[in-house]
Design a protein around this motif. Structure first.
Motif, PDB file in Angstrom:
ATOM      1  N   LYS A  85      -2.982  10.401   5.964  1.00 19.28           N
ATOM      2  CA  LYS A  85      -2.594  11.766   5.471  1.00 19.28           C
ATOM      3  C   LYS A  85      -3.286  12.860   6.198  1.00 19.28           C
ATOM      4  N   THR A  86      -2.562  13.949   6.210  1.00 19.46           N
ATOM      5  CA  THR A  86      -3.039  14.996   7.018  1.00 19.46           C
ATOM      6  C   THR A  86      -3.198  16.236   6.356  1.00 19.46           C
ATOM      7  N   SER A  87      -2.808  16.474   5.129  1.00 13.46           N
ATOM      8  CA  SER A  87      -3.020  17.436   4.158  1.00 13.46           C
ATOM      9  C   SER A  87      -3.981  17.222   3.141  1.00 13.46           C
ATOM     10  N   PRO A  88      -5.016  18.268   2.796  1.00 11.04           N
ATOM     11  CA  PRO A  88      -6.180  17.869   1.882  1.00 11.04           C
ATOM     12  C   PRO A  88      -5.330  17.577   0.497  1.00 11.04           C
ATOM     13  N   ASN A 105       0.995  -1.281  -0.109  1.00  9.24           N
ATOM     14  CA  ASN A 105      -0.034  -0.084  -0.056  1.00  9.24           C
ATOM     15  C   ASN A 105       0.718   1.429   0.104  1.00  9.24           C
ATOM     16  N   LEU A 106       2.299   1.103   0.192  1.00  9.65           N
ATOM     17  CA  LEU A 106       2.924   2.411   0.172  1.00  9.65           C
ATOM     18  C   LEU A 106       3.037   3.280  -1.149  1.00  9.65           C
ATOM     19  N   GLY A 107       2.772   2.408  -2.252  1.00  6.47           N
ATOM     20  CA  GLY A 107       2.536   3.321  -3.413  1.00  6.47           C
ATOM     21  C   GLY A 107       1.596   4.291  -3.444  1.00  6.47           C
ATOM     22  N   ARG A 108       0.587   4.216  -2.527  1.00  5.71           N
ATOM     23  CA  ARG A 108      -0.581   5.069  -2.632  1.00  5.71           C
ATOM     24  C   ARG A 108      -0.029   6.317  -2.085  1.00  5.71           C
ATOM     25  N   LEU A 109       1.053   6.518  -1.569  1.00  7.58           N
ATOM     26  CA  LEU A 109       1.444   8.014  -0.929  1.00  7.58           C
ATOM     27  C   LEU A 109       1.664   8.807  -2.002  1.00  7.58           C
ATOM     28  N   GLU A 110       1.219  10.127  -1.647  1.00  6.29           N
ATOM     29  CA  GLU A 110       1.184  10.970  -2.779  1.00  6.29           C
ATOM     30  C   GLU A 110       2.487  12.048  -2.365  1.00  6.29           C
ATOM     31  N   ASP A 111       2.926  12.548  -3.405  1.00  2.31           N
ATOM     32  CA  ASP A 111       3.946  13.770  -3.347  1.00  2.31           C
ATOM     33  C   ASP A 111       3.371  15.012  -2.704  1.00  2.31           C
ATOM     34  N   ARG A 114       2.424  16.052   0.082  1.00  2.00           N
ATOM     35  CA  ARG A 114       1.460  15.822   1.047  1.00  2.00           C
ATOM     36  C   ARG A 114       2.057  15.688   2.513  1.00  2.00           C
ATOM     37  N   ILE A 115       1.328  16.051   3.581  1.00  2.00           N
ATOM     38  CA  ILE A 115       1.928  15.841   4.865  1.00  2.00           C
ATOM     39  C   ILE A 115       1.226  14.585   5.461  1.00  2.00           C
ATOM     40  N   TYR A 116       2.008  13.645   6.172  1.00  2.00           N
ATOM     41  CA  TYR A 116       1.586  12.260   6.524  1.00  2.00           C
ATOM     42  C   TYR A 116       1.810  12.311   8.090  1.00  2.00           C
ATOM     43  N   LEU A 117       0.921  11.462   8.956  1.00  2.00           N
ATOM     44  CA  LEU A 117       1.316  11.291  10.153  1.00  2.00           C
ATOM     45  C   LEU A 117       1.502   9.772  10.476  1.00  2.00           C
ATOM     46  N   LEU A 118       2.558   9.709  11.235  1.00  2.00           N
ATOM     47  CA  LEU A 118       2.919   8.136  11.544  1.00  2.00           C
ATOM     48  C   LEU A 118       2.245   7.826  13.023  1.00  2.00           C
ATOM     49  N   VAL A 119       1.361   6.653  12.874  1.00  2.00           N
ATOM     50  CA  VAL A 119       0.752   6.290  13.983  1.00  2.00           C
ATOM     51  C   VAL A 119       1.220   4.936  14.638  1.00  2.00           C
ATOM     52  N   GLU A 120       1.406   5.046  15.674  1.00  2.00           N
ATOM     53  CA  GLU A 120       2.005   3.458  16.547  1.00  2.00           C
ATOM     54  C   GLU A 120       0.911   3.112  17.403  1.00  2.00           C
ATOM     55  N   ARG A 121       0.639   1.868  17.231  1.00  2.00           N
ATOM     56  CA  ARG A 121      -0.371   1.200  18.058  1.00  2.00           C
ATOM     57  C   ARG A 121       0.057  -0.140  18.575  1.00  2.00           C
ATOM     58  N   LYS A 122       0.344  -0.343  20.014  1.00  2.00           N
ATOM     59  CA  LYS A 122       0.368  -1.707  20.484  1.00  2.00           C
ATOM     60  C   LYS A 122      -0.773  -2.473  20.599  1.00  2.00           C
ATOM     61  N   GLU A 123      -0.868  -3.637  19.776  1.00  2.00           N
ATOM     62  CA  GLU A 123      -1.970  -4.205  19.861  1.00  2.00           C
ATOM     63  C   GLU A 123      -2.222  -5.203  21.489  1.00  2.00           C
ATOM     64  N   ALA A 124      -3.147  -5.344  21.644  1.00  2.00           N
ATOM     65  CA  ALA A 124      -3.814  -6.017  22.870  1.00  2.00           C
ATOM     66  C   ALA A 124      -3.779  -7.377  22.495  1.00  2.00           C
TER      67      ALA A 124
END
Length: 82
Positions: free
Chosen positions: A78-81, A48-54, A56-66
């Motif tokens: 993606k955080t920018s319009p 899915n990384l190919g879907r990233l756009e030039d 644009r601003i992206y936020l990285l989210v970290e989640r520890k699974e239960a």
């Protein structure tokens, strides 16, 4: 890096550091303003990384699974319009 953020009044927090009122506010803010506009892309899904756009601003989210494995998962939002 975090020290420079703190020097400018910016601090990073996670859900364990929020008050109950802050949790309620953020949950409502998400449903009112963000739900449907943000689409996390799981980094475990490398194709899915190919879907990233030039430009644009992206936020990285970290989640520890239960659960037993306790894996840490990462996603990009993606955080920018468009």
């Amino acid at each position: 890096m975090f020290a420079r953020l703190a020097d400018n009044g910016i601090r990073l927090v996670d859900e364990t550091q929020l008050t109950d009122d802050q949790k309620v506010y953020l949950r409502q803010f998400f449903y009112d303003k963000l739900n449907g506009l943000v689409n996390p892309i799981g980094l475990n899904e490398i194709d899915n990384l190919g879907r990233l756009e030039d430009n644009r601003i992206y936020l990285l989210v970290e989640r520890k699974e239960a659960g037993d494995d306790g894996m840490t998962r990462y996603a990009i939002v993606k955080t920018s319009p468009s």
